[in-house]
Design an enzyme around this catalytic site. Structure first.
Site, mmCIF file in Angstrom:
data_model
loop_
_atom_site.group_PDB
_atom_site.id
_atom_site.type_symbol
_atom_site.label_atom_id
_atom_site.label_comp_id
_atom_site.label_asym_id
_atom_site.label_seq_id
_atom_site.Cartn_x
_atom_site.Cartn_y
_atom_site.Cartn_z
ATOM 1 C CB CYS A 236 -0.909 0.008 1.234
ATOM 2 S SG CYS A 236 -1.889 -1.498 1.412
ATOM 3 N NE ARG B 229 -6.503 -4.025 1.718
ATOM 4 C CZ ARG B 229 -7.395 -4.989 1.770
ATOM 5 N NH1 ARG B 229 -8.655 -4.724 1.460
ATOM 6 N NH2 ARG B 229 -7.045 -6.200 2.145
ATOM 7 C CG LEU B 230 -1.680 -4.003 -4.406
ATOM 8 C CD1 LEU B 230 -2.516 -3.850 -5.665
ATOM 9 C CD2 LEU B 230 -0.199 -4.096 -4.758
ATOM 10 C CB ALA B 231 -6.947 -5.775 -1.846
ATOM 11 C CB VAL B 232 -1.840 -8.628 -1.171
ATOM 12 C CG1 VAL B 232 -1.075 -9.944 -1.234
ATOM 13 C CG2 VAL B 232 -1.348 -7.675 -2.262
ATOM 14 N N GLY C 259 2.759 -3.206 3.543
ATOM 15 C CA GLY C 259 3.675 -4.333 3.594
ATOM 16 C C GLY C 259 2.991 -5.655 3.814
ATOM 17 C CD GLU C 260 1.353 -8.437 1.933
ATOM 18 O OE1 GLU C 260 0.763 -8.951 2.917
ATOM 19 O OE2 GLU C 260 0.762 -7.910 0.976
ATOM 20 C CB SER D 166 12.146 -10.008 -7.205
ATOM 21 O OG SER D 166 13.420 -9.533 -7.608
ATOM 22 N N GLY D 167 14.370 -12.263 -7.500
ATOM 23 C CA GLY D 167 15.677 -12.720 -7.031
ATOM 24 C C GLY D 167 16.564 -11.597 -6.553
#
Length: 616
Positions: free
Chosen positions: A2, A50-53, A79-80, A379-380
């Protein structure tokens, strides 16, 4: 994932300032395209996009915990937290009741249970603000590795904050300005932790929390790299790295939305993709979806250079076939890279013109295409910093230089040739006044003074601990910020498994001889994941993120410089060396002007679009 922003003012009633808060919140719309919200109290105002994840319906913000009609704590959170399920179970056992399935609510209850010490229990990537109405204190918290950004701007009676500088600059009392030190920070390749470039703006340092109360701003650290004796033998170390990676990737596959991986065909992204495919297969939910960036004619006409010995395409396809991923190539051309709208979007996302030129634009376009099919990508990124992958880790001259190794290598991550090439078009008097070499030296000394050692860290082992620390606290920040801005500009959440602090801490304390036991770069990572990789990928030599080799790109930059030369009112003109500029744009000029041109054109667009004042 977010975008957050807010305002604390102890002398004003912020409930009357909703229009200002909404203006600040709107600047974060790209980071949170799914929903928005605000929360206002007399001395605190929070905005959220918000980006809902996780918990699509229940995770709306700002979020609070109430008891008996009284607000106990409020957050605007980005974040997560990957271990939120374990924390939720523990907190439930301690008597806490939850009304959502979101990790955000777990963070709130963790604070109520453990106070400021709750941050030590979090595993994830995050940047958030917590307001405690009972004490009228604000906490600004950033994850250990600085994966998610968070800026703050102290005021006379409080603070302004946001995920990006643009949120703070939307406040009517703030005018964006950059002084000589800020310009030096922008031009050099240092990325000083906590430095916000703009005057008055600070970045919350990774692994830190900032507490704001009526007595001012108080900064404290809750996590740092520490030196500890490594007692595991080689086989145990390789097994432990694999054990950590399996756990990390499994945790980071949690999402209530479509998920994918970013695949270049290098060891790092291939390992993540292969482990993700293995984990999803075990769950019965494969195949993994993977994406790679490419350029028109790049593989067919590839020419090896000082940085890249092979094109990515064949290796990405080999890994995709090996793990049977649902693979997609995103192919770009020079027209897309030079498109003014694309470059303007990148500049708006980054807030500053200190990027990677066409590498920034291609990354933005890759993420934009990925976002059409996925909301989360693994991602790496950061494996090179953790495991020692860059070529200058293995170059004695760069390692032993009395400066940042990447600077000594003359690469600076963006171009071959070093800082002199990037600064070529700038005014000589300006460069003398900024004293960029002196600024770099000062920042290098500050970084070295932080390095933790063991008593038996001597000789090469001691120096390689320093080199690792410099990369894990400085260099990685440049790349993480780039990744975050480009992805969040299109509403894509990019996760970085190699930044899990457990893995970082373990490998940091592994002796350098063990990290290079097979005489190559990233020996531990290769050994830990070889069983899930085809040999052609496992044995591939490090190749950085690709850059277009189309000669037409350089000519397009030269044409834009010519237009800039003709514009006497161009805001960047006072910063340029007119003689060098004339030589670079003369008919028949054939020198490689890419680094200098990208910097100058970016600075001009930045000054025009943001109204930033240079106080030099």
């Amino acid at each position: 994932m977010c975008g957050i922003t807010g305002w604390i003012s102890y002398d004003n009633d912020l409930t009357t300032q909703r229009p200002v808060l909404e203006a600040m919140t709107r600047t974060m719309a790209c980071r949170g395209p799914d929903a928005g919200g605000t929360w206002l109290a007399p001395h605190a105002a929070f905005g959220h996009r918000r980006l809902a994840v996780i918990d699509i319906d229940g995770g709306r913000q700002p979020m609070s915990v109430e008891q008996d009609g009284r607000t106990l704590v409020v957050t605007t959170y980005s974040g997560e937290v990957y271990n939120y399920r374990e924390l939720r179970a523990e907190l439930t056992g301690l008597g806490h009741a939850f009304r959502t399935n979101s990790d955000t609510e777990v963070v709130l209850h963790a604070y109520l249970q453990w106070g400021e010490a709750f941050v030590e229990r979090l595993n994830g990537m995050y940047a958030f603000a917590l307001w405690d109405p009972r004490t009228e204190q604000l906490l600004l918290v950033r994850d250990r590795m600085g994966i998610k950004p968070l800026f703050y701007y102290p005021t006379r009676d409080g603070v302004l904050f946001g995920s990006e500088p643009k949120a703070v600059h939307a406040h009517p009392d703030v005018r964006p300005a950059v002084d000589a030190e800020g310009l030096a920070e922008l031009i050099t390749f240092t990325k000083t932790p906590g430095h916000g470039v703009y005057k008055g703006l600070h970045e919350v340092r990774p692994g830190h929390l900032v507490r704001i109360d009526r007595n001012g701003v108080h900064v404290s650290r809750y996590w740092a790299l520490t030196a500890r004796e490594h007692t595991d033998d080689l086989d145990t170390t390789v097994a432990r790295v694999r054990e950590l990676l399996d756990d990390i990737v499994a945790r980071q596959l949690i999402a209530d939305v479509p998920l994918c991986t970013l695949l270049s065909g290098g060891l790092d992204s291939s390992a993540i993709t292969a482990l993700a495919a293995k984990a999803l297969g075990a769950q019965g939910s494969g195949p993994v979806r993977s994406f790679a960036v490419d350029f028109t004619g790049y593989t067919e006409n590839f020419k090896p250079d000082d940085l890249r010995g092979t094109p990515d395409g064949p290796y990405a396809h080999a890994l995709a076939e090996h793990v049977r991923s649902d693979h997609h190539d995103i192919v770009l051309d020079t027209a897309a890279l030079m498109d003014p709208a694309h470059r303007a979007a990148v500049l708006a996302a980054r807030d500053l013109p200190n990027g990677f030129g066409d590498g920034d634009t291609s990354l933005y376009l890759l993420f934009k295409a990925v976002r059409e099919q996925s909301t989360v990508a693994l991602s790496g990124e950061s494996a090179d910093e953790v495991f020692g992958g860059y070529r200058w880790f293995h170059d004695p001259e760069s390692v032993n230089a009395d400066t940042f190794p990447w600077v000594a290598a003359g690469v600076s991550g963006r171009f071959a040739g070093g800082n002199a090439v990037r600064e070529a078009l700038l005014d000589r008097a300006l460069l003398k006044r900024l004293d960029l070499p002196g600024y770099e030296r000062r920042r290098y000394r500050e970084a070295l003074a932080e390095v933790p050692y063991l008593d038996d860290d001597i000789g090469h082992q001691r120096r390689m601990r320093e080199v690792s620390y410099l990369h894990l606290t400085r260099f990685v920040q440049i790349l993480l910020d780039r990744k975050d801005r480009a992805s969040m500009a299109v509403g894509l959440e990019v996760r970085v498994p190699f930044c899990d602090h457990r893995l970082v801490d373990y490998v940091f304390n592994t002796p350098w001889a063990m990290k290079t036991f097979d005489g190559r770069e990233k020996s531990l990572l290769r050994a830990a994941t070889r069983d899930v990789l085809p040999d052609v990928v496992a044995d591939r030599v490090k190749s950085p993120y690709p850059s277009t080799q189309d000669p037409g790109y350089n000519e397009a930059l030269r044409d834009e410089l010519r237009e800039l030369t003709a514009d006497r009112d161009a805001p960047v003109r006072p910063l340029l060396d007119s003689g060098v500029l004339a030589e670079a744009t003369a008919d028949g000029a054939d020198q490689d002007i890419r680094p200098g041109a990208e910097l100058v054109l970016g600075m001009d667009a930045w000054l025009r679009s943001t109204g930033t004042t240079l106080e030099l």
